[in-house]
Write a protein that holds these residues in place. Structure first.
Motif, mmCIF file in Angstrom:
data_model
loop_
_atom_site.group_PDB
_atom_site.id
_atom_site.type_symbol
_atom_site.label_atom_id
_atom_site.label_comp_id
_atom_site.label_asym_id
_atom_site.label_seq_id
_atom_site.Cartn_x
_atom_site.Cartn_y
_atom_site.Cartn_z
ATOM 1 N N SER A 1 0.826 -1.213 0.000
ATOM 2 C CA SER A 1 0.000 0.000 0.000
ATOM 3 C C SER A 1 0.855 1.255 0.000
ATOM 4 O O SER A 1 0.439 2.299 -0.525
ATOM 5 C CB SER A 1 -0.938 -0.008 1.207
ATOM 6 N N GLN A 2 2.061 1.160 0.565
ATOM 7 C CA GLN A 2 2.980 2.301 0.565
ATOM 8 C C GLN A 2 3.722 2.413 -0.774
ATOM 9 O O GLN A 2 3.903 3.515 -1.304
ATOM 10 C CB GLN A 2 3.979 2.166 1.710
ATOM 11 N N ASP B 1 2.475 4.158 -4.278
ATOM 12 C CA ASP B 1 2.550 5.599 -4.517
ATOM 13 C C ASP B 1 3.829 6.001 -5.252
ATOM 14 O O ASP B 1 3.926 7.118 -5.771
ATOM 15 C CB ASP B 1 2.478 6.362 -3.185
ATOM 16 N N TYR B 2 4.800 5.103 -5.282
ATOM 17 C CA TYR B 2 6.102 5.448 -5.863
ATOM 18 C C TYR B 2 6.410 4.705 -7.153
ATOM 19 O O TYR B 2 7.307 5.088 -7.898
ATOM 20 C CB TYR B 2 7.222 5.135 -4.852
ATOM 21 N N SER C 1 12.574 0.463 1.507
ATOM 22 C CA SER C 1 11.446 -0.296 2.046
ATOM 23 C C SER C 1 11.645 -1.797 1.881
ATOM 24 O O SER C 1 11.334 -2.589 2.781
ATOM 25 C CB SER C 1 10.146 0.137 1.348
#
Length: 332
Positions: free
Chosen positions: A137-138, A141-142, A179
């Motif tokens: 989910s993080q 965005d990238y 990450s």
């Protein structure tokens, strides 16, 4: 009471039987039994010697074939990948010698290894699916190019692909890489630095894949067949995700239905090479990478699902548009 004469008769019978056995064993039966045993021993010895000769002959033929393939590679590979950057992704348990051989052949073709990445057990183990979901989910965005409706694990795989195919100095690339390598639940390990954006990614599977869940849980028991199957499918999905985003080649074993490479082949994406760990496999990997960069998918090797035993020369150097100038020549 039993009469003493009964005991006497019984003892005499026992001794007579023993005496007859000794006489026969030392006489006529000795020769026949001995001859039979000797004959069997000789037969087994001849069979052993014959099998040893066949094995030596087969090994000699295999050595000659490998030598011929290596010689062909030395003649046909140079220049086909000049100026190309190739990233290596090792699945858990991938053999170091097999990876080194692949890197050597890619180097002979003129390529540079831009990254050496190993997937940890956390990348696929079921116990870490919740963490991978939160991470996905993080990452979404990238990462660009993530299809709508992609699963959490597909997004994580796209994150790995994004890191390897883009400028390592890009801010978003650094965030995604950080990450994926976070120490608490590390999904990938990077050996050295990622030096450039990759033109192609090579996934190397082990000869035999056995799931180890100890990274995810200190008291984890041996994985079930269902767990092994689930992780095998997830690795195949990760390869398919990467192959959908650019040139990708998978190398592994394709003998049993549960082998990781068979799962990767079933996705019908990218290119695949079997017989990992052999000279032919290493050379075929370089051929497959050149074919992938030129836009052609190939399935090389001698195991389940392979289309041809040896790849063909394709000029995929970065000095001009890729061209299959020698694609009509079968090097097998």
């Amino acid at each position: 009471m039993v009469d003493f004469r009964y005991h006497l008769v019984s003892l005499v019978s026992v001794f007579m039987a023993l005496a007859i056995g000794i006489i026969l064993g030392a006489g006529p039966l000795q020769n026949s039994m001995g001859n039979a045993l000797n004959s069997q021993v000789e037969t087994l010895r001849d069979s052993r010697d014959s099998l040893r000769d066949e094995l030596d002959s087969t090994q000699a033929e295999l050595d000659d074939s490998n030598a011929a393939i290596v010689a062909a590679g030395e003649q046909l590979l140079p220049g086909t990948l000049t100026g190309r950057e190739i990233a290596i992704v090792r699945l858990p348990g991938a053999d170091d010698d097999a990876v080194t051989a692949i890197q050597d052949e890619l180097g002979s073709a003129g390529a540079t290894i831009s990254a050496n990445v190993t997937l940890t057990n956390n990348f696929a183990v079921s116990d870490q699916s919740t963490y991978r979901g939160a991470l996905a989910s993080q990452l979404s965005d990238y990462i660009d190019g993530v299809p709508e409706g992609a699963s959490d694990d597909q997004i994580v795989a796209a994150g790995l692909d994004y890191v390897l195919r883009n400028d390592p100095n890009d801010a978003n690339v650094k965030i995604v890489l950080g990450s994926l390598t976070a120490s608490d639940s590390q999904l990938i390990e990077v050996s050295g630095d990622i030096t450039a954006a990759a033109d192609a990614i090579v996934f190397v599977a082990p000869d035999t894949y056995v799931v180890d869940t100890t990274d995810a849980s200190a008291d984890a028991s041996a994985p079930s067949e269902a767990e092994i199957s689930a992780q095998t499918q997830l690795f195949a999905q990760a390869f398919a995700t990467s192959a959908g985003r650019g040139a990708a080649v998978a190398v592994g074993r394709a003998l049993d239905d549960g082998d990781v490479l068979i799962g990767m082949r079933s996705t019908e994406t990218g290119s695949t090479v079997d017989s990992v760990g052999t000279p032919t496999s290493a050379i075929n990997t370089a051929f497959a990478v050149a074919s992938e960069i030129s836009g052609d998918h190939v399935v090389l090797g001698s195991q389940q699902g392979a289309d041809q035993a040896l790849g063909t020369r394709v000029d995929a150097s970065a000095q001009g548009e890729p061209s299959a100038e020698d694609s009509d020549t079968n090097n097998g």
